[in-house]
Write a protein that holds these residues in place. Structure first.
Motif: not given
Ligand code: DLL
Length: 432
Positions: A100-125
């Motif tokens: 599977v491959g990712y464009t630069r935009n895909d990587i941005k989206t991916w990071s954001n979606l994982v950031a959502r998952v982490l935030t929902a699970a209680g993780v912050t900066k």
């Protein structure tokens, strides 16, 4: 706490409108750029410009893992390789791996979606996140890494393995969130105990676990042993990797990132959508992926939608924990059984170590299934009578929960192989 509240809390009507627009764009893109989809759409007389409602998705063909293998390595990419900035691949234990491959935009989206998952699970900066997933072609390590960096957490990219070192780093770097497979978390927890370390001396608060099925009983055990809040998160490389869905602190089902993934649940035999709330196979269509879009990808994972609203305020649809893959389902004496069901029973029985393996062999015409369970030292070296009693208890609990009798073998502590990644719960000697 939300990462992107405007998306996570979007009304149903707005979400469906957004999904439809994104789906239309995706269909046009794959039709133009991927010969595989163009051919399939042409055969079925599907005109991507004529796609008016989300229900029309049912007219689209499914995509199978085999289609991905047949296009190895880059046949299904929708952009030229020069626009691809990252390549991952699934392990390919059961055949050719899928790439599977990712464009630069895909990587941005991916990071954001994982950031959502982490935030929902209680993780912050403010958290120190130890990522004990493999950093490799596997999407787990890099996927969670980019998401954790995105929210500004302090990331420890330790990768998987070397458990004693994981624990030393956890102590010295004051890790607050552990990210790995649930089976590896269990192994880390056991090792902490064996090393005589008091979990109260650790800074751990959260555990985000995924990449393999696990039971509610196992969650309870990990939470108790590590004194953390443990959440489940789900994804697959063909669709993106981690970040497809994740639990919030309610720990009652995984919120699907529906603005990027259109999810359906179908009957795996008839391929017709099941009634809301019924269990079936999860099918995913990507809505924003550029390099590697997939249309109606059959995940083989069994789950169900949880249509009731979640008290956390997110409006995205939840799915229940994945009970297993259709290809992992065991048929024992005609009864369908998932390893996670056996796991749930074992975790509930006093005296068993929560390590088990299911061995399938064929003696004569019938499959012969033995559940090997590790027991505590005191029991293993105890008199025969006590061992027999425990064995009987496990057998009868399994029989009543699963509806079939299986052989049970008690084995000494630490005889079964420990997992540092995805656990191998079933040993199928028939295939060897
Ligand atoms: O396992 C992606 C991932 C990495 C998800 C880290 C979560 C965390 P693959 O190696 O392609 O990708 O394997 C995907 O693993 O189809 C499921 O069968 C299984 N799986 C993944 N997450 C879960 C979960 C990653 N939370 C396959 N519960 C999927 C149960 C899971 N099974």
């Amino acid at each position: 706490m939300y990462w992107e509240p405007d998306k996570e809390c979007m009304s149903r009507v707005d979400m469906e409108q957004l999904q439809l627009e994104r789906l239309q764009a995706t269909l046009s893109r794959v039709y133009m750029n991927v010969p595989f989809y163009r051919k399939k759409f042409d055969e079925l007389g599907i005109d991507p410009d004529n796609f008016r409602s989300l229900e029309d998705i049912q007219k689209l063909p499914f995509t199978l893992k085999n289609d991905l293998r047949d296009s190895y390595p880059y046949g299904l990419f929708a952009v030229p390789l020069r626009d691809v900035v990252r390549i991952h691949a699934s392990s390919g234990t059961t055949g050719m791996s899928t790439v599977v491959g990712y464009t630069r935009n895909d990587i941005k989206t991916w990071s954001n979606l994982v950031a959502r998952v982490l935030t929902a699970a209680g993780v912050t900066k403010d958290d120190v996140v130890q990522i004990a997933f493999g950093y490799s072609l596997f999407t787990g390590g890099f996927g969670l890494h980019y998401g954790a960096e995105r929210i500004g957490a302090s990331v420890i990219p330790i990768s998987s393995g070397n458990t004693a070192r994981q624990i030393k780093i956890m102590q010295d770097f004051r890790t607050t969130a552990l990210v790995c497979t649930p089976s590896y978390a269990m192994h880390i927890a056991d090792t902490i105990q064996e090393m005589g370390i008091n979990t109260n001396s650790l800074s751990l608060k959260y555990g985000l676990f995924g990449a393999e099925p696990w039971s509610e009983e196992m969650r309870q055990e990990i939470q108790r042993k590590l004194k953390i809040i443990a959440t489940d998160n789900y994804g697959l490389s063909e669709v993106m990797g981690p970040g497809v869905a994740g639990e919030c602190l309610e720990r009652n089902g995984l919120h699907i990132n529906e603005d990027h993934f259109y999810a359906e649940i179908v009957n795996p035999e008839t391929l017709v959508p099941v009634a809301p709330g019924e269990t079936g196979e999860l099918v995913i269509t990507t809505l924003t992926k550029e390099a590697f879009p997939v249309i109606r990808f059959r995940t083989r994972d069994l789950t169900r939608f949880i249509p009731e609203p979640c008290p956390c305020g997110r409006k995205t649809m939840r799915m229940s924990r994945v009970m297993g893959r259709t290809d992992d389902m065991l048929i024992i004496k005609g009864v369908n059984v998932f390893p996670s069901q056996i796991e749930a029973v074992l975790f509930d029985i006093e005296g068993t170590e929560p390590h088990y393996q299911i061995v399938i062999d064929r003696k004569g015409p019938m499959d012969d299934v033995t559940v090997q369970v590790e027991v505590s030292e005191s029991i293993f070296f105890d008199e025969m009578k006590k061992q027999n009693e425990l064995m009987k208890q496990i057998k009868s609990r399994l029989a009543s929960e699963l509806g079939i009798g299986v052989e049970v073998k008690l084995v000494e502590k630490k005889t079964l192989q420990r997992s540092e990644g995805k656990a191998r719960r079933v040993i199928d000697l028939r295939k060897l």
